[in-house]
Structure formats: structure tokens, C-alpha cells
Design a protein around this motif. Structure first.
Motif, PDB file in Angstrom:
ATOM      1  N   TYR A  99      56.967  45.431  19.901  1.00 42.69           N
ATOM      2  CA  TYR A  99      56.498  46.149  18.705  1.00 42.69           C
ATOM      3  C   TYR A  99      56.733  45.228  17.503  1.00 42.69           C
ATOM      4  CZ  TYR A  99      55.280  50.182  15.836  1.00 42.69           C
ATOM      5  OH  TYR A  99      54.633  51.058  14.976  1.00 42.69           O
ATOM      6  N   ILE A 101      56.171  44.585  13.174  1.00 41.09           N
ATOM      7  CA  ILE A 101      55.861  45.187  11.869  1.00 41.09           C
ATOM      8  C   ILE A 101      55.598  44.092  10.844  1.00 41.09           C
ATOM      9  CG2 ILE A 101      56.646  46.672   9.990  1.00 41.09           C
ATOM     10  CD1 ILE A 101      58.336  48.208  11.983  1.00 41.09           C
ATOM     11  N   GLY A 152      52.027  47.926  16.757  1.00 40.53           N
ATOM     12  CA  GLY A 152      52.768  47.892  15.498  1.00 40.53           C
ATOM     13  C   GLY A 152      51.927  47.954  14.252  1.00 40.53           C
ATOM     14  N   TRP A 153      52.427  47.330  13.190  1.00 42.16           N
ATOM     15  CA  TRP A 153      51.770  47.264  11.883  1.00 42.16           C
ATOM     16  C   TRP A 153      51.082  45.911  11.728  1.00 42.16           C
ATOM     17  CZ3 TRP A 153      54.250  49.549   6.970  1.00 42.16           C
ATOM     18  CH2 TRP A 153      54.926  50.747   7.248  1.00 42.16           C
ATOM     19  N   ASP A 188      49.223  50.672  14.571  1.00 45.36           N
ATOM     20  CA  ASP A 188      49.591  52.028  14.152  1.00 45.36           C
ATOM     21  C   ASP A 188      49.269  52.234  12.677  1.00 45.36           C
ATOM     22  OD1 ASP A 188      50.598  52.971  16.572  1.00 45.36           O
ATOM     23  OD2 ASP A 188      52.617  52.207  16.180  1.00 45.36           O
ATOM     24  N   PHE A 216      55.550  57.133   6.886  1.00 44.10           N
ATOM     25  CA  PHE A 216      55.367  55.932   7.700  1.00 44.10           C
ATOM     26  C   PHE A 216      56.570  55.698   8.626  1.00 44.10           C
ATOM     27  CE2 PHE A 216      52.463  54.020   4.229  1.00 44.10           C
ATOM     28  CZ  PHE A 216      51.348  54.614   4.804  1.00 44.10           C
ATOM     29  N   THR A 252      56.275  55.527  12.666  1.00 47.29           N
ATOM     30  CA  THR A 252      56.705  54.287  13.320  1.00 47.29           C
ATOM     31  C   THR A 252      57.788  54.556  14.364  1.00 47.29           C
ATOM     32  OG1 THR A 252      56.170  53.039  11.317  1.00 47.29           O
ATOM     33  CG2 THR A 252      57.608  51.970  12.917  1.00 47.29           C
ATOM     34  N   LYS A 253      58.773  55.349  14.018  1.00 51.42           N
ATOM     35  CA  LYS A 253      59.851  55.657  14.965  1.00 51.42           C
ATOM     36  C   LYS A 253      59.306  56.366  16.209  1.00 51.42           C
ATOM     37  CE  LYS A 253      63.423  56.032  11.396  1.00 51.42           C
ATOM     38  NZ  LYS A 253      64.293  56.970  10.651  1.00 51.42           N
ATOM     39  N   SER A 282      56.266  56.200  17.398  1.00 52.45           N
ATOM     40  CA  SER A 282      55.456  55.258  18.176  1.00 52.45           C
ATOM     41  C   SER A 282      56.333  54.306  18.991  1.00 52.45           C
ATOM     42  CB  SER A 282      54.547  54.458  17.243  1.00 52.45           C
ATOM     43  OG  SER A 282      53.750  53.554  17.978  1.00 52.45           O
ATOM     44  N   ASN A 335      61.786  47.270   6.775  1.00 59.49           N
ATOM     45  CA  ASN A 335      62.170  46.683   8.063  1.00 59.49           C
ATOM     46  C   ASN A 335      63.664  46.727   8.345  1.00 59.49           C
ATOM     47  OD1 ASN A 335      59.696  46.134   9.187  1.00 59.49           O
ATOM     48  ND2 ASN A 335      59.543  44.083   8.324  1.00 59.49           N
ATOM     49  N   ILE A 380      64.412  50.018   9.796  1.00 56.93           N
ATOM     50  CA  ILE A 380      63.973  50.073  11.191  1.00 56.93           C
ATOM     51  C   ILE A 380      64.965  49.324  12.088  1.00 56.93           C
ATOM     52  CG2 ILE A 380      62.219  49.237  12.817  1.00 56.93           C
ATOM     53  CD1 ILE A 380      61.354  51.769  11.393  1.00 56.93           C
TER      54      ILE A 380
END
Length: 370
Positions: free
Chosen positions: A6, A8, A36-37, A50, A74, A78-79, A81, A99, A102
Motif C-alpha cells: 500500500y 500513499i 493506495g493514493w 483509493d 480520508f 484509508t485505514k 482499505s 503519513n 498512518i
């Protein structure tokens, strides 16, 4: 064996550098699933996106506060996913406000985190060093002085050069650039007013006003197509003859004599093209007031920070005005002053170049899963 990653990337530069890293990892290990992003560049490398980075590009204290509900949304997406995707690793690129949170969350689930392009904790929010040490398995920095800094704090850190070097070394200027954009052989002063709407609204009018008196150069603005109407509005208000070239900043820099540049990565790009410049920044007064009390560095431009001394002039907030710009431009005309800057740029190049940056980072990540 690693199967899922994953990633970002919350900004345009992260999309670019992230796409190169993904490409390098895919060449070494072609069966990895990516999620991811990111943006178009990461999408082209096979990232299942995502969230597009364009949806989450917030800058400054005030803007972040205004968009806090959206940012929290967001986090939630994200979590969720990540838990469903069950990655073997997470790669985080820059974008520290999001980040690092995360990374802290991922630590609870024992997901190894690799961080590429370090948060600038040496400038402000040094307490974030503790988060990096506890939650990041390996940190990959892009500024030479960062390796020693993070190493002293007990962080496993590697420096494999600056990823911009690859793009600039491989870049080939368009020999028809002047012809295609209606430019003469007269020397060019490039204006790089930033990529965000608020930056352009603040910086570009002052740039143009400073050049409105006896400018002997062609004035060319590095533009982005999505802001075309804004450039035209500002140019009309100032009434100065200018040209806007879209999405070809490197072509512009390769043909320019000097530049006015909004603080950011563009200052480094301008230097790597060997263009003497003045670095400028003027922001929201409240955000600047807060930042002034938090930031601990002597310079705002990456050029001066990396070299550890003032090589190029910096005009910040109230100093960023018409008279100061004109004064500094007169200095850039001086052959001796220009030579000193260009010689310093050569030193900068030697500090930033390492061969195969993305490949070396890819190998460093993958060896943990052999």
C-alpha cells in the motif's frame, strides 16, 4: 515473499517519485499488487487508487483547519482499505501531516512502514523524530545532510541521492521551444509563481509589477493549464507584455537567463538547470506568523539549505516587494555575481547525484522480504 504494498503519495512530486520507485520495484519483483493514493503517474504503473492526491492537497495551517472534516474522512477510508487489502508493507512518501499518523496506526497492526522523502523535522516539529524512530522500519532521505541528522536519532536511514537528478539529467530541451511559443532570441526571465491558486494570486502580480519598469528581457511565465484563466486575469490587470507557456517548465528553464521563483522544489529545479534566481515567498499572514515562531532553519530555499550558506537571495513576506525584487535583479546582471551562483550550483549537483536512486531504494526494501 512480498505480494501486496500500500502506497500513499499525497502530492504531485510524490506521484512522480513514487511512480519511479514502483517501476523499479516492479522490474525486480513483477507480481506485486499495488493499492493506495496517487495520481496519473502512479496509475500508469499499476497502482489501484483509493484517493487521488489532487483531492487532498491542502497547504498551510488555515487551509488544513478548514478542511479537517474531509481529512478525517480520508483517514477513515484509508485505514479501512489497508485492513481489507492486508498489505505486506506500506510505503509513505512525504506528506507528513497525514503519513506520520498512518505510520503510528500501522505500527499497532505490525505492518512494516517504509518512508521515502523524510518529513523536514530538522526545520520544525522535531518531536516527530520519535514517531519515525518507533514506527518506521527504514527511512529514505533525499537531502544529503539528513542522513547524519536522522542517524544521530537512532533511525535506520539511507541516502541514495535526490530523485530529481534522474529527470533533469535525462531531460532533452525542445530546440523549437522559442518558435512554438512565439518567442524571439532575446534573453528570457522566467517567472515560476507556484502551482497553487493562492500562491499565484499572491506572487504573480508582484513579479509582474517589479518587471513593469525598463525590463530588457522577454518575460515568460511557467504555467499550468488548469490555471489559464487566472494567469490571463492577472496579466490583464498589470498590462505588461508577457508570454505564458504551459506544462513545460524544464523547457523554459533551459532557455532562461534568470528567474523569479516561488519557494519550493522549483528553486532546486531552477538551480539544477543552472539559472541564477531570486527565491520569493509571501503567504497568509496568520500562517506566516505561526510558522515564523516554529521554523528553526536559516533559509527557505533548498539550494541554500543543502549548501549550508546563502548562494541565492531570499525575499520573504514583507521583504518580497517590488523594490527588493528590482534591486536583486540588478545584482543578477553582474557577471561576477552570476559566476559565483553558477559555480555553487555545480557543487550542489555533486552533492545530489547518485546513480540509480529508485533502483537502490527498491533493492533496500525488497531485501527485507527475501
Amino acid at each position: 515473499m512480498i505480494e501486496r504494498i500500500y502506497l500513499i503519495a499525497g502530492e504531485a512530486s510524490a506521484d512522480l517519485h513514487g511512480s519511479n520507485l514502483v517501476n523499479a520495484i516492479n522490474k525486480l519483483h513483477p507480481h506485486i499488487q499495488w493499492k493506495g493514493w496517487g495520481g496519473q503517474k502512479l496509475l500508469s504503473q499499476g497502482l489501484d487508487i483509493d484517493i487521488r492526491y489532487e483531492e487532498a492537497n491542502f497547504m498551510g495551517f488555515i487551509e488544513v483547519i478548514k478542511n479537517l472534516p474531509r481529512i478525517l474522512h480520508f483517514f477513515k477510508i484509508t485505514k479501512k482499505s489497508i485492513l481489507e487489502f492486508k498489505p505486506d508493507a506500506i510505503i509513505l512518501i512525504d506528506y507528513p501531516g497525514f503519513n506520520l499518523r498512518i505510520a503510528t496506526w500501522a505500527k499497532k497492526y505490525n505492518i512494516p512502514v517504509y518512508y521515502y522523502i523524510a518529513p523536514q523535522v530538522w526545520a520544525w516539529k522535531e518531536s516527530r523524530v520519535n514517531i519515525i524512530r518507533k514506527c518506521v522500519k527504514k527511512l529514505f532521505v533525499i537531502l544529503p545532510f539528513e542522513k547524519e541528522y536522522f542517524g544521530k536519532h537512532g533511525i535506520q536511514v539511507e541516502y541514495y541521492g535526490h530523485p530529481l537528478m534522474k529527470h533533469i539529467i535525462e531531460y532533452r530541451p525542445d530546440i523549437d521551444f522559442r518558435l512554438q511559443n512565439g518567442l524571439s532570441n532575446k534573453s528570457i526571465i522566467a517567472l515560476l509563481p507556484g502551482s497553487r491558486i493562492q500562491e499565484i494570486k499572491t506572487m504573480l502580480p508582484i513579479f509582474l509589477q517589479a518587471l513593469a519598469k525598463e525590463c530588457k528581457h522577454q518575460i515568460v511565465i511557467a504555467g499550468l493549464t488548469q490555471h489559464q484563466a487566472l494567469y490571463n486575469e492577472i496579466r490583464s490587470e498589470i498590462g505588461l507584455k508577457t508570454t505564458v507557456v504551459y506544462n513545460c517548465t524544464y523547457d523554459l528553464l533551459s532557455h532562461s537567463r534568470m528567474a523569479l521563483v516561488t519557494s519550493g522544489t522549483a528553486t532546486l529545479e531552477t538551480a539544477l538547470f543552472g539559472v541564477p534566481q531570486i527565491v520569493c515567498y509571501k503567504g497568509n499572514s496568520i500562517s506566516y506568523f505561526i510558522a515564523k515562531r516554529l521554523v528553526k532553519v536559516s533559509y527557505i530555499s533548498l539550494v541554500n539549505l543543502i549548501l549550508g550558506r546563502q548562494v541565492i537571495s531570499e525575499l520573504i513576506q514583507n521583504e518580497m516587494n517590488v523594490d527588493s525584487i528590482r534591486k536583486e535583479l540588478n545584482l543578477l546582471i553582474s557577471p561576477n555575481h552570476r559566476r559565483k551562483i553558477i559555480d555553487s550550483y555545480k557543487e550542489l549537483n555533486s552533492l545530489l547525484y547518485v546513480n540509480n536512486t529508485s533502483t537502490q531504494i527498491a533493492e533496500e526494501i525488497l531485501k527485507d522480504f527475501e
